[in-house]
Write an enzyme that holds these catalytic residues in place. Sequence first.
Site, PDB file in Angstrom:
ATOM      1  N   GLY A  95       0.832  -1.206   0.000  1.00  0.00           N
ATOM      2  CA  GLY A  95       0.000   0.000   0.000  1.00  0.00           C
ATOM      3  C   GLY A  95       0.861   1.247   0.000  1.00  0.00           C
ATOM      4  CG  ASN A  96      -0.195   4.693  -1.471  1.00  0.00           C
ATOM      5  OD1 ASN A  96      -0.900   5.533  -0.922  1.00  0.00           O
ATOM      6  ND2 ASN A  96      -0.599   4.040  -2.562  1.00  0.00           N
ATOM      7  CG  HIS A  97       2.907   6.545   4.006  1.00  0.00           C
ATOM      8  ND1 HIS A  97       2.669   5.750   5.090  1.00  0.00           N
ATOM      9  CD2 HIS A  97       4.216   6.394   3.709  1.00  0.00           C
ATOM     10  CE1 HIS A  97       3.786   5.141   5.440  1.00  0.00           C
ATOM     11  NE2 HIS A  97       4.743   5.508   4.613  1.00  0.00           N
TER      12      HIS A  97
ATOM     13  CB  ALA B 133      -1.848   7.518  -3.757  1.00  0.00           C
TER      14      ALA B 133
END
Length: 210
Positions: A18-20, A86
């Site tokens: 995943g990402n932030h 994102a």
Amino acid sequence: LITAGPTYEAIDPVRFIGNHSSGKMGFALAEEAAKKGANVTLISGPTALKIQNPNIEFHGVTSAREMFDEVFKHYYAADIAIMSAAVADYTPKIVAPEKIKKNEEEFSIQLVKNPDILKTMGEKKTHQFLVGFALETQNEEENAKGKLNRKNLDMIVLNSLRDSGAGFRGDTNKIKIITQTEQKEFSLKTKEEVAKDILDFINDKLPQNL
Ligand code: C5P
């Protein structure tokens, strides 16, 4: 039509890549657009946020593939599409059916490219005003302009990770809007104020009859 948040790409039943992204920018855009009277469809990856305005049609998704499929259920009916999600660029080629055991000293996951949702939207664009986001760490403007052209966008919102207070998780953002003919830089503001700036800018570019 607005996308928000990260995507989660499954590795096995308990793990993901995943990402932030917090989803705050996309949710702020959705709330502000609804306040201005737009019919808003928000498609978001996993976030802790909740929609306030009951008029926003919300669809939660997990992976980039799911986001792609959901976006194209709504894209053709949309007049304005703002893609602030994102989206993960790569996804595991194989999702392990059971939790992967830590038996090996070294372990690799083979990744394959996800579909570029925004680029596909650009290819299939008819009447929509198409807006992308670019989060860059180097050659910001050049990269953002490249994306504007490659993805056939009407406008791109650039935020640089070099600007303190801009980017993931925080409540503030500092943006530059780039179109084929214009560039406009904004100061550091809350994501709600940034959402207003973005929507006001788009509003000025739209045909009168929308
Ligand atoms: O190419 P890059 O990922 O930097 O482009 C960012 C823009 O493209 C964002 O608007 C993002 O929502 C969108 N995007 C997408 N699908 C992808 C990757 C990015 O829609 N697979």
